[in-house]
Write a protein that holds these residues in place. Structure first.
Motif, PDB file in Angstrom:
ATOM      1  N   CYS A 139       0.840  -1.207   0.000  1.00  0.00           N
ATOM      2  CA  CYS A 139       0.000   0.000   0.000  1.00  0.00           C
ATOM      3  C   CYS A 139       0.869   1.249   0.000  1.00  0.00           C
ATOM      4  O   CYS A 139       0.612   2.198  -0.749  1.00  0.00           O
TER       5      CYS A 139
ATOM      6  N   HIS B  46       2.287   1.753  -3.359  1.00  0.00           N
ATOM      7  CA  HIS B  46       1.283   2.249  -4.299  1.00  0.00           C
ATOM      8  C   HIS B  46       1.141   3.771  -4.151  1.00  0.00           C
ATOM      9  O   HIS B  46       1.071   4.495  -5.152  1.00  0.00           O
TER      10      HIS B  46
ATOM     11  N   SER C 218       2.145   6.698  -6.966  1.00  0.00           N
ATOM     12  CA  SER C 218       1.208   7.744  -7.398  1.00  0.00           C
ATOM     13  C   SER C 218       1.803   9.130  -7.201  1.00  0.00           C
ATOM     14  O   SER C 218       1.690   9.996  -8.070  1.00  0.00           O
TER      15      SER C 218
ATOM     16  N   ALA D 156      -5.689   7.299  -5.158  1.00  0.00           N
ATOM     17  CA  ALA D 156      -5.025   5.996  -5.084  1.00  0.00           C
ATOM     18  C   ALA D 156      -5.791   5.041  -4.168  1.00  0.00           C
ATOM     19  O   ALA D 156      -5.453   3.863  -4.079  1.00  0.00           O
TER      20      ALA D 156
END
Length: 120
Positions: A57, A60, A64, A104
């Motif tokens: 996470c 991610h 972004s 996101a």
């Protein structure tokens, strides 16, 4: 050949007037102004992120942010659920940074920095 001679004579005339010392050339040289461009220091914001459940996470979110114009650097911590983002305020705002994180799939809020005061 005439063009070549004319070109050299123009260079000679303008070249001489720049160093002639008559005062007129010096006055026009002083009239030239220079524009100064202020470069802002990068700003930094610390955000509390909710919804992070693993290192994937945080990766991610980092991906972004790193693809976003105006983001200079970011550090997304898991565990800890904190992101520190250095950014160019002329290109992106704190509100837009939060929107990138929310797009996101996570929630973000600014952690207010406490100002240290000294007691006498």
């Amino acid at each position: 050949m005439k063009n070549l001679i004319l070109g050299f004579s123009l260079v000679a005339v303008f070249g001489v007037t720049q160093v002639c010392g008559c005062g007129v050339c010096q006055a026009s040289a002083r009239a030239i102004s220079y524009k100064t461009i202020a470069i802002d220091e990068p700003k930094e914001v610390t955000l509390r992120i909710t919804g992070i459940s693993c290192a994937g996470c945080s990766n991610h979110i980092h991906t972004s942010l790193s693809k976003t114009v105006g983001i200079i650097s970011d550090d997304v911590k898991y565990p800890g659920d904190i992101a520190t983002v250095k950014y160019d305020a002329s290109k992106i705002s704190e509100k837009e940074i939060i929107a990138v994180i929310e797009n996101a799939g996570y929630k973000a809020e600014i952690i207010k920095q406490k100002i240290k005061t000294q007691h006498s």
